[in-house]
Design an enzyme around this catalytic site. Sequence first.
Site, short mmCIF file in Angstrom:
data_model
loop_
_atom_site.label_atom_id
_atom_site.label_comp_id
_atom_site.label_asym_id
_atom_site.label_seq_id
_atom_site.Cartn_x
_atom_site.Cartn_y
_atom_site.Cartn_z
N LYS A 69 40.47 38.54 -27.57
CA LYS A 69 41.73 38.62 -28.31
C LYS A 69 42.39 37.24 -28.27
O LYS A 69 42.66 36.69 -27.20
CB LYS A 69 42.62 39.67 -27.64
CG LYS A 69 43.59 40.34 -28.57
CD LYS A 69 44.26 41.49 -27.83
CE LYS A 69 45.27 42.18 -28.70
NZ LYS A 69 46.10 43.09 -27.91
C1 E4P Z 1 47.82 45.60 -29.31
O1 E4P Z 1 46.85 44.96 -29.58
C2 E4P Z 1 49.15 45.01 -29.17
O2 E4P Z 1 49.15 44.03 -28.18
C3 E4P Z 1 50.18 46.06 -28.92
O3 E4P Z 1 49.94 47.14 -29.81
C4 E4P Z 1 51.60 45.56 -29.02
O4 E4P Z 1 52.47 46.66 -29.00
P1 E4P Z 1 54.03 46.54 -28.68
O5 E4P Z 1 54.70 45.83 -29.80
O6 E4P Z 1 54.51 47.95 -28.55
O7 E4P Z 1 54.13 45.77 -27.39
#
Ligand code: E4P
Length: 218
Positions: A87
Amino acid sequence: MKFFIDTANTSQIKELVAYNIISGVTTNPSLMAKEGISGTKNCHQRYIDICKLVDGPVSAEVISTDCEGMLAEAYELAELHPNIVIKIPMIKEGIKAIYELNQKGIKTNCTLIFSTNQALLAAKAGATYVSPFIGRLDDINVDGMELIKSIRTVYDNYNFDTNILAASIRHEEHVIKCAEYGADYATVPYALLDKLFDHPLTTKGLDIFLADHAKLNP
Ligand code: E4P
């Protein structure tokens, strides 16, 4: 649309994997911190533990912000398990890193996507997934769902094979709209995934069916 679970909590993953509806996992540094996991060794161990629970892609996020650092982290992470997806944040250095990793056949998830142009650049670099953050756009009064619709149109126009992995999903309507607008994946927190099973009329209807059956079958 496939579901990923957005968590670094192994109990939550284990519980929902049993229903065979989870195709993978996404994590981020905040989710790791929420679990109290610190240090490279412990983070790596948690990714390995997660990979053992789910037979599908597991996103592990780099914390470097320069291409060289991201690549060094990525190569280590990719060695942990064949299902690890790197990522990478949507920054200029990240786009360079995604290109390099794609050249080497390493899968990437370009995170922190807030515009169609960012999704277009990530696809051109060869990202396997892009993660548009719906909920965080809603937080600033921008309709996050419109971003999913727009990226879908652009990717279909040019036959990009980058997958749209809708992220920052907060409520049931987000999940429905993601499926309607053609997101390839939605990464959903445990509590929301758990809620998707239920409807009050299902509970009520089943109670009635069982009560009626019991009347004649004491
Ligand atoms: C997933 O890849 C993201 O990091 C995550 O869904 C972020 O979510 P949030 O905005 O609720 O922290």
